[in-house]
Design a protein around this motif. Structure first.
Motif, PDB file in Angstrom:
ATOM      1  N   UNK A 168     -10.574  -1.262 -10.522  1.00  0.00           N
ATOM      2  CA  UNK A 168     -11.088   0.110 -10.431  1.00  0.00           C
ATOM      3  C   UNK A 168      -9.947   1.120 -10.528  1.00  0.00           C
ATOM      4  N   UNK A 169      -8.854   0.818  -9.841  1.00  0.00           N
ATOM      5  CA  UNK A 169      -7.718   1.752  -9.851  1.00  0.00           C
ATOM      6  C   UNK A 169      -7.139   1.868 -11.259  1.00  0.00           C
ATOM      7  N   UNK A 170      -7.075   0.732 -11.939  1.00  0.00           N
ATOM      8  CA  UNK A 170      -6.479   0.787 -13.277  1.00  0.00           C
ATOM      9  C   UNK A 170      -7.384   1.549 -14.248  1.00  0.00           C
ATOM     10  N   UNK A 171      -8.695   1.404 -14.095  1.00  0.00           N
ATOM     11  CA  UNK A 171      -9.613   2.193 -14.941  1.00  0.00           C
ATOM     12  C   UNK A 171      -9.429   3.691 -14.672  1.00  0.00           C
ATOM     13  N   UNK A 210      -7.722  10.248  -5.355  1.00  0.00           N
ATOM     14  CA  UNK A 210      -8.131   9.153  -6.250  1.00  0.00           C
ATOM     15  C   UNK A 210      -8.091   7.817  -5.517  1.00  0.00           C
ATOM     16  N   UNK A 211      -7.065   7.655  -4.686  1.00  0.00           N
ATOM     17  CA  UNK A 211      -6.933   6.393  -3.937  1.00  0.00           C
ATOM     18  C   UNK A 211      -8.106   6.221  -2.979  1.00  0.00           C
ATOM     19  N   UNK A 212      -8.438   7.286  -2.260  1.00  0.00           N
ATOM     20  CA  UNK A 212      -9.534   7.209  -1.298  1.00  0.00           C
ATOM     21  C   UNK A 212     -10.846   6.890  -2.001  1.00  0.00           C
ATOM     22  N   UNK A 213     -11.073   7.568  -3.128  1.00  0.00           N
ATOM     23  CA  UNK A 213     -12.305   7.308  -3.877  1.00  0.00           C
ATOM     24  C   UNK A 213     -12.327   5.879  -4.392  1.00  0.00           C
ATOM     25  N   UNK A 214     -11.163   5.429  -4.814  1.00  0.00           N
ATOM     26  CA  UNK A 214     -11.066   4.067  -5.331  1.00  0.00           C
ATOM     27  C   UNK A 214     -11.404   3.050  -4.233  1.00  0.00           C
ATOM     28  N   UNK A 215     -10.954   3.332  -3.009  1.00  0.00           N
ATOM     29  CA  UNK A 215     -11.262   2.434  -1.895  1.00  0.00           C
ATOM     30  C   UNK A 215     -12.765   2.419  -1.605  1.00  0.00           C
TER      31      UNK A 215
END
Lengths: 157, 184
Positions: free
Chosen positions: B77-80, B42-47
């Protein structure tokens, strides 16, 4: 209102505020740095004076030099040794942040380091002591003096 | 490359913009995403989404502070994503604790969600009024969702002092907003 909503609102803080928060903290000029240096210099002086013959032919012992070397104002509260902050913030009006701890009950010589709780190396007997975050505040003659945590005696154990 | 140079690449539609941004701000944005999202994927996608969002928005915007601009995109984006993950009961990272803390300031009901712009202005003004040390601690926790131990380490404080400081500031924020008529 929910915590989530408030978190989203926090996201709208100013850029400068956001950037500042992650910048490295500028270390205050503090006795914390000077005390070990001063102690080392005092020790070197004592050793040199003991090794070298006295110039005036009189008796010289290292202790008289060590006693002349004044330590900064310090206070011991609990197991913590606190040293007076070189930069004193304005603390009047922030009393609601203080947590009352007690009063200074004893003192040691100004060249010594207090080791017992509520002990100072200055004329502070009877002064009220408060906790403020990780530091302490001493109320002396109607003024608030900030002392920063220098050392924890429990680290010696 | 300096920030203006990077922004110029975005404006010129030069694909090196993303590479250079990732190199300079990948770690910064990654830490923000990491505090909010537990899953590394999720983090990578968020970046990646952050860079794409920046690519889409930059010909319009010329950010005054690129780090905060990118950080804000990552945070949103991360919070969404966090909210979507939570709906699917996949939970989140440090932010779950942060939200619990913030919930102490508010009623927890959705009826009180007053004018967003007014509230944001009031919160900004409250934060600006904090002494610098407290402001840093507060923003690290509630903007970056940084763990208390990291905040303590970087601000030469003990973790329990950080927690106590945050508790007091939350209480003051609650008072500040209530006095100004916000229904919390």
């Amino acid at each position: 209102m929910t915590g989530e909503y408030l978190f989203e609102i926090m996201g709208e803080l100013d850029d400068d505020t956001v950037i500042e928060a992650r910048e490295p903290v500028k270390r205050q000029r503090s006795w914390r740095l000077l005390v070990p240096i001063a102690a080392c210099l005092a020790l070197i002086t004592v050793l040199v004076m003991r090794a070298a013959p006295p110039m005036d032919g009189g008796a010289l012992d290292g202790e008289s030099y060590a006693v002349d070397c004044e330590a900064p104002p310090m206070v011991c509260v609990g197991r913590g040794l606190y040293s007076i902050a070189t930069e004193q913030p304005e603390l009047a009006g922030r009393e609601d942040e203080f947590e009352y701890l007690g009063e200074i009950t004893s003192r040691v010589d100004s060249a010594e380091q207090p080791r017992e709780s509520f002990q100072a190396n200055d004329d502070l007997i009877g002064s009220r002591v408060y906790r403020l975050d990780e530091d302490i505040v001493v109320e002396y003659e109607g003024k608030y003096l900030l002392y920063e945590l220098l050392y924890n005696y429990k680290d010696e154990e | 490359m300096d920030d203006d140079g990077i922004i110029r690449l975005f404006w010129d539609r030069d694909e090196r913009a993303i590479e250079v941004t990732a190199e300079k701000y990948g770690r910064y944005c990654g830490s923000i995403a990491g505090n909010i999202l537990k899953s590394p994927e999720d983090r990578e996608e968020c970046l990646s989404d952050t860079y794409m969002r920046a690519w889409g928005s930059m010909p319009k915007d010329w950010p005054r502070a690129l780090s905060a601009y990118l950080g804000r995109i990552t945070r949103n984006l991360a919070f969404n994503r966090y909210k979507e993950a939570r709906a699917q009961k996949r939970g989140g990272g440090e932010v779950s604790l942060v939200l619990e803390e913030l919930s102490e300031c508010v009623s927890g009901t959705v009826e009180g969600e007053c004018d967003r712009r007014e509230l944001a202005r009031a919160v900004n003004s409250f934060v600006q009024g904090l002494p610098e040390g407290k402001r840093r601690v507060f923003v690290r926790r509630y903007w970056y969702a940084d763990p208390v131990k990291d905040i303590a380490r970087d601000n030469n404080m003990r973790p329990d002092a950080v927690s106590k400081t945050l508790e007091r500031i939350r209480e003051k924020l609650r008072e500040y907003l209530t006095e100004r008529g916000f229904e919390l």
